[in-house]
Design a protein around this motif. Structure first.
Motif, PDB file in Angstrom:
ATOM      1  N   SER A  17     -19.428 -19.487  20.489  1.00 27.30           N
ATOM      2  CA  SER A  17     -19.335 -19.261  19.055  1.00 27.30           C
ATOM      3  C   SER A  17     -20.155 -20.326  18.341  1.00 27.30           C
ATOM      4  O   SER A  17     -20.911 -21.067  18.962  1.00 27.30           O
ATOM      5  N   ALA A  18     -20.007 -20.427  17.033  1.00 29.97           N
ATOM      6  CA  ALA A  18     -20.681 -21.470  16.258  1.00 29.97           C
ATOM      7  C   ALA A  18     -19.827 -21.831  15.052  1.00 29.97           C
ATOM      8  O   ALA A  18     -19.088 -20.995  14.522  1.00 29.97           O
ATOM      9  N   ASP A  19     -19.928 -23.086  14.648  1.00 29.92           N
ATOM     10  CA  ASP A  19     -19.247 -23.567  13.439  1.00 29.92           C
ATOM     11  C   ASP A  19     -20.267 -24.286  12.571  1.00 29.92           C
ATOM     12  O   ASP A  19     -21.248 -24.842  13.078  1.00 29.92           O
ATOM     13  N   ALA A  20     -20.034 -24.290  11.265  1.00 27.97           N
ATOM     14  CA  ALA A  20     -20.940 -24.952  10.332  1.00 27.97           C
ATOM     15  C   ALA A  20     -20.166 -25.879   9.405  1.00 27.97           C
ATOM     16  O   ALA A  20     -19.009 -25.623   9.077  1.00 27.97           O
ATOM     17  N   ILE A  21     -20.836 -26.955   9.011  1.00 27.50           N
ATOM     18  CA  ILE A  21     -20.222 -27.905   8.088  1.00 27.50           C
ATOM     19  C   ILE A  21     -21.284 -28.387   7.103  1.00 27.50           C
ATOM     20  O   ILE A  21     -22.460 -28.527   7.449  1.00 27.50           O
ATOM     21  N   LYS A  22     -20.856 -28.589   5.871  1.00 29.36           N
ATOM     22  CA  LYS A  22     -21.750 -29.104   4.830  1.00 29.36           C
ATOM     23  C   LYS A  22     -20.907 -29.901   3.846  1.00 29.36           C
ATOM     24  O   LYS A  22     -19.818 -29.445   3.451  1.00 29.36           O
ATOM     25  N   PRO A  23     -21.360 -31.102   3.458  1.00 28.80           N
ATOM     26  CA  PRO A  23     -20.597 -31.894   2.497  1.00 28.80           C
ATOM     27  C   PRO A  23     -20.275 -31.102   1.244  1.00 28.80           C
ATOM     28  O   PRO A  23     -21.123 -30.401   0.687  1.00 28.80           O
ATOM     29  N   GLY A  24     -19.014 -31.187   0.833  1.00 29.50           N
ATOM     30  CA  GLY A  24     -18.573 -30.479  -0.363  1.00 29.50           C
ATOM     31  C   GLY A  24     -18.016 -29.098  -0.099  1.00 29.50           C
ATOM     32  O   GLY A  24     -17.601 -28.413  -1.034  1.00 29.50           O
ATOM     33  N   TYR A  25     -17.972 -28.695   1.184  1.00 31.58           N
ATOM     34  CA  TYR A  25     -17.501 -27.361   1.548  1.00 31.58           C
ATOM     35  C   TYR A  25     -16.465 -27.433   2.669  1.00 31.58           C
ATOM     36  O   TYR A  25     -16.378 -28.421   3.390  1.00 31.58           O
ATOM     37  N   TYR A  26     -15.718 -26.345   2.820  1.00 28.15           N
ATOM     38  CA  TYR A  26     -14.834 -26.183   3.973  1.00 28.15           C
ATOM     39  C   TYR A  26     -15.047 -24.788   4.562  1.00 28.15           C
ATOM     40  O   TYR A  26     -15.629 -23.908   3.915  1.00 28.15           O
ATOM     41  N   LEU A  27     -14.605 -24.587   5.789  1.00 25.82           N
ATOM     42  CA  LEU A  27     -14.799 -23.300   6.459  1.00 25.82           C
ATOM     43  C   LEU A  27     -13.845 -22.259   5.892  1.00 25.82           C
ATOM     44  O   LEU A  27     -12.628 -22.431   5.922  1.00 25.82           O
TER      45      LEU A  27
ATOM     46  N   PRO B 254     -11.826 -31.053  -5.121  1.00 27.90           N
ATOM     47  CA  PRO B 254     -11.394 -32.396  -4.728  1.00 27.90           C
ATOM     48  C   PRO B 254      -9.929 -32.698  -5.026  1.00 27.90           C
ATOM     49  O   PRO B 254      -9.314 -33.512  -4.341  1.00 27.90           O
ATOM     50  N   SER B 255      -9.370 -32.028  -6.024  1.00 34.14           N
ATOM     51  CA  SER B 255      -7.967 -32.279  -6.355  1.00 34.14           C
ATOM     52  C   SER B 255      -7.011 -31.554  -5.408  1.00 34.14           C
ATOM     53  O   SER B 255      -5.841 -31.919  -5.299  1.00 34.14           O
ATOM     54  N   LYS B 256      -7.526 -30.534  -4.726  1.00 38.63           N
ATOM     55  CA  LYS B 256      -6.715 -29.795  -3.749  1.00 38.63           C
ATOM     56  C   LYS B 256      -7.590 -29.482  -2.526  1.00 38.63           C
ATOM     57  O   LYS B 256      -7.937 -28.334  -2.275  1.00 38.63           O
ATOM     58  N   PRO B 257      -7.953 -30.506  -1.771  1.00 36.02           N
ATOM     59  CA  PRO B 257      -8.881 -30.303  -0.647  1.00 36.02           C
ATOM     60  C   PRO B 257      -8.284 -29.495   0.490  1.00 36.02           C
ATOM     61  O   PRO B 257      -7.072 -29.486   0.711  1.00 36.02           O
ATOM     62  N   HIS B 258      -9.159 -28.815   1.201  1.00 35.85           N
ATOM     63  CA  HIS B 258      -8.792 -28.084   2.410  1.00 35.85           C
ATOM     64  C   HIS B 258      -9.373 -28.836   3.605  1.00 35.85           C
ATOM     65  O   HIS B 258     -10.479 -29.360   3.542  1.00 35.85           O
ATOM     66  N   TRP B 259      -8.624 -28.833   4.713  1.00 37.49           N
ATOM     67  CA  TRP B 259      -9.018 -29.635   5.860  1.00 37.49           C
ATOM     68  C   TRP B 259      -9.538 -28.796   7.024  1.00 37.49           C
ATOM     69  O   TRP B 259      -9.706 -29.300   8.124  1.00 37.49           O
ATOM     70  N   THR B 260      -9.822 -27.519   6.779  1.00 34.91           N
ATOM     71  CA  THR B 260     -10.355 -26.656   7.827  1.00 34.91           C
ATOM     72  C   THR B 260     -11.878 -26.730   7.826  1.00 34.91           C
ATOM     73  O   THR B 260     -12.523 -26.233   6.912  1.00 34.91           O
ATOM     74  N   PHE B 261     -12.429 -27.365   8.862  1.00 45.48           N
ATOM     75  CA  PHE B 261     -13.879 -27.508   8.960  1.00 45.48           C
ATOM     76  C   PHE B 261     -14.465 -26.759  10.153  1.00 45.48           C
ATOM     77  O   PHE B 261     -15.683 -26.625  10.259  1.00 45.48           O
TER      78      PHE B 261
ATOM     79  N   TYR C 115     -15.666 -36.433   9.401  1.00 41.10           N
ATOM     80  CA  TYR C 115     -14.995 -37.689   9.081  1.00 41.10           C
ATOM     81  C   TYR C 115     -15.379 -38.177   7.684  1.00 41.10           C
ATOM     82  O   TYR C 115     -14.518 -38.617   6.901  1.00 41.10           O
ATOM     83  N   GLU C 116     -16.660 -38.099   7.357  1.00 43.16           N
ATOM     84  CA  GLU C 116     -17.122 -38.521   6.032  1.00 43.16           C
ATOM     85  C   GLU C 116     -16.466 -37.696   4.927  1.00 43.16           C
ATOM     86  O   GLU C 116     -16.116 -38.229   3.864  1.00 43.16           O
ATOM     87  N   GLU C 117     -16.302 -36.407   5.176  1.00 42.22           N
ATOM     88  CA  GLU C 117     -15.630 -35.554   4.204  1.00 42.22           C
ATOM     89  C   GLU C 117     -14.144 -35.917   4.086  1.00 42.22           C
ATOM     90  O   GLU C 117     -13.576 -35.926   2.998  1.00 42.22           O
ATOM     91  N   GLN C 118     -13.515 -36.204   5.215  1.00 39.14           N
ATOM     92  CA  GLN C 118     -12.113 -36.599   5.191  1.00 39.14           C
ATOM     93  C   GLN C 118     -11.915 -37.882   4.392  1.00 39.14           C
ATOM     94  O   GLN C 118     -10.973 -38.003   3.619  1.00 39.14           O
ATOM     95  N   VAL C 119     -12.830 -38.834   4.572  1.00 39.71           N
ATOM     96  CA  VAL C 119     -12.751 -40.088   3.822  1.00 39.71           C
ATOM     97  C   VAL C 119     -12.956 -39.821   2.338  1.00 39.71           C
ATOM     98  O   VAL C 119     -12.195 -40.299   1.482  1.00 39.71           O
ATOM     99  N   ARG C 120     -13.990 -39.053   2.023  1.00 44.09           N
ATOM    100  CA  ARG C 120     -14.322 -38.776   0.621  1.00 44.09           C
ATOM    101  C   ARG C 120     -13.187 -38.077  -0.114  1.00 44.09           C
ATOM    102  O   ARG C 120     -12.925 -38.355  -1.299  1.00 44.09           O
ATOM    103  N   LEU C 121     -12.500 -37.192   0.594  1.00 45.39           N
ATOM    104  CA  LEU C 121     -11.457 -36.389  -0.035  1.00 45.39           C
ATOM    105  C   LEU C 121     -10.064 -36.991   0.107  1.00 45.39           C
ATOM    106  O   LEU C 121      -9.086 -36.409  -0.354  1.00 45.39           O
ATOM    107  N   GLY C 122      -9.976 -38.162   0.747  1.00 41.04           N
ATOM    108  CA  GLY C 122      -8.688 -38.839   0.846  1.00 41.04           C
ATOM    109  C   GLY C 122      -7.739 -38.205   1.843  1.00 41.04           C
ATOM    110  O   GLY C 122      -6.556 -38.006   1.540  1.00 41.04           O
TER     111      GLY C 122
END
Length: 209
Positions: A99-109, A140-147, A175-182
């Motif tokens: 399969s494949a997964d994608a990630i981009k700063p500011g987004y979630y899957l 950012p006020s209600k982040p999702h953690w599915t990447f 990890y950078e997204e997790q840090v940024r979003l608290g």
């Protein structure tokens, strides 16, 4: 928002099929196609440039009372303006790549397109094309953690840094997204430990760490 139910069901179905699917031998059928798809913004339906896409390559391992598929290496690439990605299909066994997964700063899957099980079973080009991935902008006020769908960026059976490299890139972006979003400290600690573990793999098999 969690992954759409159809995606979760499809992933589980394909994973089950991949456990036992043997497929035609490489000598019996030439592989002249790739795993392909496009990364889209889930809201605008426009292609996303600069998304990092990772694909896991797996092996099947059976044993008394238990069996499963395990990632042995990862490949990765960034999307261009057209949002497209592609990875070589090395074996027609439903696992290389799976399969494949994608990630981009500011987004979630948000969702991803997977083939119908009947199409997947045939292991033709149709099983590996149109594997589109949809990323949704974070609030950012209600982040999702599915990447990622199944967490295959954590390549459990990778034995060298090169084999794990694409997965590590994905994990660092995560990890950078997790840090940024608290993100909770437990999330951050686990991500940091995984990155360190794979960065400490040897350059070659048999080399001392």
């Amino acid at each position: 928002m969690k992954l759409a139910l159809k995606t979760c069901v499809a992933l589980a179905t394909l994973a089950t099929m991949a456990l036992s699917y043997a497929g035609p031998s490489d000598s019996a059928k030439k592989i002249d196609f790739e795993l392909t798809g496009t990364v889209y913004d889930a809201d605008t339906k426009e292609p996303l440039e600069g998304a990092f896409v990772v694909a896991p390559y797996k092996i099947f391992r059976g044993g008394i009372g238990a069996s499963g598929t395990f990632c042995v290496k990862t490949k990765g690439m960034y999307t261009g303006r057209d949002g497209k990605y592609h990875f070589p299909v090395e074996k027609l066994d439903g696992r290389n790549p799976y399969s494949a997964d994608a990630i981009k700063p500011g987004y979630y899957l948000d969702d991803s397109v997977l083939p119908d099980p009947k199409v997947w079973a045939k292991q033709t080009a149709a099983a590996y094309s149109g594997r589109d991935i949809f990323l949704k902008k974070q609030n950012p006020s209600k982040p999702h953690w599915t990447f990622s769908g199944e967490g295959d960026e954590v390549c459990t059976e990778a034995r060298t840094r090169e084999a794990a490299a694409a997965g590590v890139t994905f994990m660092k972006l995560k990890y950078e997204e997790q840090v940024r979003l608290g993100a909770p400290e437990t999330f951050l600690r686990l991500s940091a430990e995984r990155i360190k573990e794979y960065e400490n793999l040897p350059e070659e098999v048999g080399e001392d760490k």
